[in-house]
Design an enzyme around this catalytic site. Structure first.
Site, PDB file in Angstrom:
ATOM      1  N   ASP A  24      -8.336   5.034  -5.846  1.00 12.51           N
ATOM      2  CA  ASP A  24      -7.197   6.366  -5.906  1.00 12.51           C
ATOM      3  C   ASP A  24      -7.468   7.589  -5.510  1.00 12.51           C
ATOM      4  OD1 ASP A  24      -8.399   6.724  -8.551  1.00 12.51           O
ATOM      5  OD2 ASP A  24      -6.903   5.437  -9.315  1.00 12.51           O
ATOM      6  N   HIS A  43     -15.311   0.151  -3.514  1.00  7.50           N
ATOM      7  CA  HIS A  43     -14.114  -0.477  -2.627  1.00  7.50           C
ATOM      8  C   HIS A  43     -13.354   0.658  -1.528  1.00  7.50           C
ATOM      9  CE1 HIS A  43     -13.902  -3.778  -6.385  1.00  7.50           C
ATOM     10  NE2 HIS A  43     -15.049  -3.803  -5.371  1.00  7.50           N
ATOM     11  N   GLU A  75      -8.764  -4.235 -23.370  1.00  6.91           N
ATOM     12  CA  GLU A  75      -8.720  -5.607 -23.790  1.00  6.91           C
ATOM     13  C   GLU A  75     -10.041  -6.218 -23.861  1.00  6.91           C
ATOM     14  OE1 GLU A  75      -5.344  -7.698 -21.647  1.00  6.91           O
ATOM     15  OE2 GLU A  75      -5.744  -6.137 -20.631  1.00  6.91           O
ATOM     16  N   CYS A 113      -5.397   3.855  20.132  1.00  6.21           N
ATOM     17  CA  CYS A 113      -5.477   2.867  20.865  1.00  6.21           C
ATOM     18  C   CYS A 113      -4.686   1.586  20.995  1.00  6.21           C
ATOM     19  CB  CYS A 113      -6.995   2.369  20.981  1.00  6.21           C
ATOM     20  SG  CYS A 113      -6.963   1.101  19.290  1.00  6.21           S
ATOM     21  N   GLN A 151     -14.698   1.418  -8.824  1.00  3.43           N
ATOM     22  CA  GLN A 151     -13.998   0.075  -8.155  1.00  3.43           C
ATOM     23  C   GLN A 151     -12.724   0.651  -7.669  1.00  3.43           C
ATOM     24  OE1 GLN A 151     -14.602  -3.938 -10.205  1.00  3.43           O
ATOM     25  NE2 GLN A 151     -14.836  -2.246 -11.693  1.00  3.43           N
ATOM     26  N   ASN A 152     -12.242   1.782  -8.117  1.00  2.15           N
ATOM     27  CA  ASN A 152     -10.948   2.439  -7.597  1.00  2.15           C
ATOM     28  C   ASN A 152     -11.069   3.066  -6.223  1.00  2.15           C
ATOM     29  OD1 ASN A 152     -10.367   1.474 -10.152  1.00  2.15           O
ATOM     30  ND2 ASN A 152     -10.239   3.573 -11.001  1.00  2.15           N
ATOM     31  N   TYR A 186       0.789  -0.948  -0.031  1.00  2.00           N
ATOM     32  CA  TYR A 186       0.205  -0.043   0.015  1.00  2.00           C
ATOM     33  C   TYR A 186       0.842   1.178   0.012  1.00  2.00           C
ATOM     34  CZ  TYR A 186      -4.439  -2.197  -0.047  1.00  2.00           C
ATOM     35  OH  TYR A 186      -5.618  -3.173  -0.417  1.00  2.00           O
TER      36      TYR A 186
HETATM   37  P1  OAD Z   1      -8.366  -4.996 -13.718  1.00  2.00           P
HETATM   38  O1  OAD Z   1      -6.739  -4.596 -13.291  1.00  2.00           O
HETATM   39  O2  OAD Z   1      -8.829  -6.293 -13.284  1.00  2.00           O
HETATM   40  O3  OAD Z   1      -8.545  -4.560 -15.033  1.00  2.00           O
HETATM   41  C1  OAD Z   1      -8.017  -3.392 -15.752  1.00  2.00           C
HETATM   42  C2  OAD Z   1      -8.575  -3.257 -17.106  1.00  2.00           C
HETATM   43  O4  OAD Z   1      -8.321  -2.194 -17.582  1.00  2.00           O
HETATM   44  C3  OAD Z   1      -7.999  -4.584 -17.816  1.00  2.00           C
HETATM   45  O5  OAD Z   1      -9.100  -5.304 -18.477  1.00  2.00           O
HETATM   46  C4  OAD Z   1      -7.266  -3.682 -18.846  1.00  2.00           C
HETATM   47  O6  OAD Z   1      -7.154  -4.096 -20.387  1.00  2.00           O
HETATM   48  C5  OAD Z   1      -7.848  -2.233 -18.872  1.00  2.00           C
HETATM   49  N1  OAD Z   1      -6.782  -1.039 -19.215  1.00  2.00           N
HETATM   50  C6  OAD Z   1      -5.791  -0.966 -19.103  1.00  2.00           C
HETATM   51  N2  OAD Z   1      -5.305   0.223 -19.283  1.00  2.00           N
HETATM   52  C7  OAD Z   1      -6.246   0.932 -19.930  1.00  2.00           C
HETATM   53  C8  OAD Z   1      -6.712   2.023 -20.532  1.00  2.00           C
HETATM   54  N3  OAD Z   1      -5.768   2.960 -20.739  1.00  2.00           N
HETATM   55  N4  OAD Z   1      -7.897   2.337 -21.060  1.00  2.00           N
HETATM   56  C9  OAD Z   1      -8.734   1.538 -21.048  1.00  2.00           C
HETATM   57  N5  OAD Z   1      -8.730   0.105 -20.422  1.00  2.00           N
HETATM   58  C10 OAD Z   1      -7.376  -0.020 -19.811  1.00  2.00           C
HETATM   59  O7  OAD Z   1      -9.196  -3.744 -12.648  1.00  2.00           O
HETATM   60  P2  OAD Z   1     -10.437  -3.753 -12.118  1.00  2.00           P
HETATM   61  O8  OAD Z   1     -11.066  -4.127 -13.094  1.00  2.00           O
HETATM   62  O9  OAD Z   1     -10.619  -2.370 -11.498  1.00  2.00           O
HETATM   63  O10 OAD Z   1     -10.604  -4.979  -5.918  1.00  2.00           O
HETATM   64  O11 OAD Z   1     -10.435  -5.051 -10.837  1.00  2.00           O
HETATM   65  C11 OAD Z   1     -11.431  -4.959  -9.920  1.00  2.00           C
HETATM   66  C12 OAD Z   1     -11.144  -5.129  -8.601  1.00  2.00           C
HETATM   67  O12 OAD Z   1     -10.020  -6.219  -8.657  1.00  2.00           O
HETATM   68  C13 OAD Z   1     -10.275  -3.958  -8.206  1.00  2.00           C
HETATM   69  O13 OAD Z   1     -11.037  -2.944  -7.630  1.00  2.00           O
HETATM   70  C14 OAD Z   1      -9.698  -4.448  -7.040  1.00  2.00           C
HETATM   71  C15 OAD Z   1      -9.055  -5.799  -7.716  1.00  2.00           C
HETATM   72  O14 OAD Z   1      -8.623  -6.362  -6.967  1.00  2.00           O
HETATM   73  C16 OAD Z   1     -10.157  -4.795  -4.639  1.00  2.00           C
HETATM   74  O15 OAD Z   1      -9.053  -4.766  -4.392  1.00  2.00           O
HETATM   75  C17 OAD Z   1     -11.244  -5.526  -3.837  1.00  2.00           C
END
Ligand code: OAD
Length: 246
Positions: free
Chosen positions: A111, A126, A222, A157, A108-109, A67
């Site tokens: 950041d 999240h 993708e 604490c 889901q971000n 982190y």
């Molecule tokens: P992922 O890392 O699973 O997927 C990111 C997606 O973004 C991929 O399919 C890439 O192809 C795509 N990508 C990459 N660069 C890009 C760009 N410039 N423009 C458009 N697409 C692009 O991330 P999330 O789907 O957010 O949860 O993952 C879901 C959750 O899994 C996260 O919130 C986190 C993770 O573990 C927890 O931590 C609970």
């Protein structure tokens, strides 16, 4: 592709109720690594191994080092054209017939880049990487120190603090989930951006929205499992494609 962009832009312009679900991909062009795919690994650990209550119980220092690394990348990052386009779309929709509830951004971000881009109505499924929560007394606070010294950090604490995010196997915050479901079930257009759409329940919002009558669009680098269901699929970078929808 150009025809799909034109058709989606028209649907977005005409809709009075839009939901956008974003994932890590929208922040990739800001330099924040995604979870899956190339660049997702940190010191050969996959996020699925680190973002869990079990990993924290076993090695809180290791989890906090990860982190610390993510927080240091995020604090140097700036919102990109994709974040800015969504903030602009929200402004336009909020002043239209749908009013402030005409546009809901569900992310889901963790950041905070949507907030920094000017988005107002952000549902954070999240959590938030700048929040920390005590594993003992449950107190939450904002902490923007980068890097955090003395890992794992401790609460007043005495118990360990953990990141204020949702880990695998943990429930989503109820109020945020309810807001996301409510908006998705009323959406005319549901747009999933930069998400691999494999993590549930978040990915299920797209299916829920479509079952309730929304048209579904995907903007992702993708292919995703949602592509087969979608009315529009745009493969490419969100920082390039989203501004073209305005
Ligand atoms: P992922 O890392 O699973 O997927 C990111 C997606 O973004 C991929 O399919 C890439 O192809 C795509 N990508 C990459 N660069 C890009 C760009 N410039 N423009 C458009 N697409 C692009 O991330 P999330 O789907 O957010 O949860 O993952 C879901 C959750 O899994 C996260 O919130 C986190 C993770 O573990 C927890 O931590 C609970």
């Amino acid at each position: 592709m150009t025809e799909s962009i034109r058709a989606l832009r028209q649907a977005v312009q005409e809709a009075n109720r839009i939901v956008v679900l974003t994932g890590a991909g929208i922040s990739a062009e800001s330099g924040v690594p995604t979870f899956r795919g190339s660049g997702g690994l940190w010191r050969n650990y996959s996020p699925e191994k680190l973002a869990t209550p079990e990993a924290f119980a076993q090695d809180p220092r290791l989890v906090w080092e990860w982190y610390n690394w993510r927080r240091s990348l995020i604090c140097q990052a700036e919102p990109n054209a994709g974040h800015l386009a969504l903030a602009e779309l929200e402004r336009r929709k909020a002043s239209g017939p749908g009013g402030p509830s005409g546009f809901t951004l569900v992310t889901q971000n963790v950041d905070g880049l949507h907030d920094r881009a000017g988005s107002r109505n952000v549902v954070k499924l999240h959590g938030d990487i700048w929040q920390v929560r005590c594993t003992g007394c449950g107190a939450e606070q904002r902490n923007e120190q980068v890097p955090l010294a003395n890992l794992p950090p401790r609460c007043a604490c005495g118990a360990w603090l953990r990141p204020g995010v949702v880990w695998f196997g943990e429930p989503l915050p109820e109020a945020e989930w309810d807001r996301a479901v409510e908006a998705s079930s009323k959406a005319q257009v549901f747009l999933a951006v930069g998400t691999s759409a494999v993590v549930y329940p978040a990915a299920g919002l797209a299916e829920l929205a479509q079952a309730a009558g929304a048209r579904l669009a995907i903007v992702n680098a993708e292919p995703t499992p949602l592509d087969a269901l979608a009315d529009w699929v745009l493969h490419g970078k969100s920082g390039e494609l989203l501004p073209r929808l305005l």
